[in-house]
Design a protein around this motif. Sequence first.
Motif, PDB file in Angstrom:
ATOM      1  N   PRO A  62     -47.887  17.230  23.313  1.00 21.54           N
ATOM      2  CA  PRO A  62     -47.698  18.016  24.547  1.00 21.54           C
ATOM      3  C   PRO A  62     -48.763  17.698  25.581  1.00 21.54           C
ATOM      4  CG  PRO A  62     -48.586  19.387  22.790  1.00 21.54           C
ATOM      5  CD  PRO A  62     -48.252  18.069  22.167  1.00 21.54           C
ATOM      6  N   GLY A  63     -48.368  17.839  26.842  1.00 18.22           N
ATOM      7  CA  GLY A  63     -49.348  17.707  27.921  1.00 18.22           C
ATOM      8  C   GLY A  63     -49.420  16.345  28.561  1.00 18.22           C
ATOM      9  N   GLY A  64     -48.991  15.307  27.831  1.00 17.55           N
ATOM     10  CA  GLY A  64     -49.076  13.971  28.396  1.00 17.55           C
ATOM     11  C   GLY A  64     -47.734  13.513  28.945  1.00 17.55           C
ATOM     12  N   GLU A  65     -47.740  12.309  29.476  1.00 19.52           N
ATOM     13  CA  GLU A  65     -46.501  11.714  29.957  1.00 19.52           C
ATOM     14  C   GLU A  65     -45.615  11.388  28.758  1.00 19.52           C
ATOM     15  OE1 GLU A  65     -45.021   7.699  32.310  1.00 19.52           O
ATOM     16  OE2 GLU A  65     -47.095   8.391  32.492  1.00 19.52           O
ATOM     17  N   GLU A  66     -44.349  11.779  28.824  1.00 18.66           N
ATOM     18  CA  GLU A  66     -43.470  11.583  27.685  1.00 18.66           C
ATOM     19  C   GLU A  66     -43.108  10.102  27.556  1.00 18.66           C
ATOM     20  OE1 GLU A  66     -39.154  13.263  26.412  1.00 18.66           O
ATOM     21  OE2 GLU A  66     -40.752  14.728  26.715  1.00 18.66           O
ATOM     22  N   PRO A  67     -43.434   9.473  26.434  1.00 24.63           N
ATOM     23  CA  PRO A  67     -43.168   8.045  26.287  1.00 24.63           C
ATOM     24  C   PRO A  67     -41.699   7.778  25.969  1.00 24.63           C
ATOM     25  CG  PRO A  67     -44.127   8.900  24.280  1.00 24.63           C
ATOM     26  CD  PRO A  67     -44.089  10.045  25.251  1.00 24.63           C
ATOM     27  N   GLN A  68     -41.308   6.513  26.120  1.00 30.32           N
ATOM     28  CA  GLN A  68     -39.987   6.085  25.697  1.00 30.32           C
ATOM     29  C   GLN A  68     -39.884   6.244  24.181  1.00 30.32           C
ATOM     30  OE1 GLN A  68     -37.105   4.944  26.940  1.00 30.32           O
ATOM     31  NE2 GLN A  68     -36.269   4.470  24.932  1.00 30.32           N
ATOM     32  N   PRO A  69     -38.848   6.943  23.677  1.00 28.01           N
ATOM     33  CA  PRO A  69     -38.701   7.053  22.222  1.00 28.01           C
ATOM     34  C   PRO A  69     -38.655   5.675  21.569  1.00 28.01           C
ATOM     35  CG  PRO A  69     -37.236   8.590  23.321  1.00 28.01           C
ATOM     36  CD  PRO A  69     -37.809   7.711  24.391  1.00 28.01           C
ATOM     37  N   ALA A  70     -39.366   5.513  20.474  1.00 25.24           N
ATOM     38  CA  ALA A  70     -39.471   4.200  19.837  1.00 25.24           C
ATOM     39  C   ALA A  70     -39.923   4.345  18.396  1.00 25.24           C
ATOM     40  CB  ALA A  70     -40.469   3.320  20.600  1.00 25.24           C
ATOM     41  N   TRP A  71     -39.550   3.344  17.602  1.00 21.30           N
ATOM     42  CA  TRP A  71     -40.078   3.218  16.245  1.00 21.30           C
ATOM     43  C   TRP A  71     -41.405   2.470  16.279  1.00 21.30           C
ATOM     44  CZ3 TRP A  71     -38.897   5.405  11.756  1.00 21.30           C
ATOM     45  CH2 TRP A  71     -37.665   6.075  11.664  1.00 21.30           C
ATOM     46  N   CYS A  72     -42.314   2.863  15.400  1.00 28.07           N
ATOM     47  CA  CYS A  72     -43.616   2.204  15.272  1.00 28.07           C
ATOM     48  C   CYS A  72     -43.808   1.760  13.831  1.00 28.07           C
ATOM     49  CB  CYS A  72     -44.743   3.153  15.682  1.00 28.07           C
ATOM     50  SG  CYS A  72     -46.399   2.431  15.574  1.00 28.07           S
ATOM     51  N   LEU A  73     -44.157   0.491  13.651  1.00 31.73           N
ATOM     52  CA  LEU A  73     -44.449  -0.054  12.327  1.00 31.73           C
ATOM     53  C   LEU A  73     -45.950  -0.089  12.120  1.00 31.73           C
ATOM     54  CD1 LEU A  73     -43.177  -1.521   9.796  1.00 31.73           C
ATOM     55  CD2 LEU A  73     -43.760  -3.648  10.975  1.00 31.73           C
TER      56      LEU A  73
END
Length: 266
Positions: A62-73
Amino acid sequence: MAVLPEGTPCWADAMVSDLDSTKAFYGAVLGWTFGESASEFGNYTTAYSDGRAVAAVVPPMPGGEEPQPAWCLYFASPDAAATAERIRANGGEVLMGPMPVGDFGTMVLARDPGGVAFGVWQAGSHEGFEKQGEPGAYTWAEVLTREPGKADAFFPAVFPFTTKRMDTDEVDYKVFHVGGRPVLGRMRIGPGELPPEAPSYVSVFFAVQDCDAAVGRVTEHGGQLFFGPMDSPYGRFAAVGDPQGAAFGIIDLGAASGDAPALADA
């Protein structure tokens, strides 16, 4: 000591804006069940296949810029701080960490010089995937990048990778190995193959029993088909996205077709 050899993919999670709909989607597509959300860790929620931990989903902080949804390895490291220093020394960017996560381990989030985001995980009580290479679980990943030269120099400098190239003119593809075992692909993104606004990224593949049926479940439950299904020497696969926009791959490992190209020294 690292639980897995350094540089081995050990975990994957997806940052998504709507946790409930994401859980419903992956439950329908991959058969996952989910544990309780850990509110003390930002509602981090582990996914299970046959009762074994295979991935996780988490909402943005919460509170930050909402990032593009993505998978992270995430790649295994015996010393996340030392890995972070190598990331910086080789032109990468450390986005977060090293950050202890309770007694589970220590994480780093980073980007390579070409903008490919990934994670580093120094295991504590959470060692990583409890199931791999079977339907419903992680099986492979590929760095899809517009700047292959940067990825080829960066990843073997940060992790103990040796590199082979696929001996074919059809695609610019390399394979990183740890201890002689292939652990990660690297494929060049050609002009027009991704929308201009789409970043270079790591495509995480999950195994399914029937790729075509899985694609049907993806679209039925609000996801997208980007590419495929297509036959390959490694299995029938497709590139898809969940309803939040997080891209991933699915592959039926039992439906391999044709001979795999030879790997040559890079």
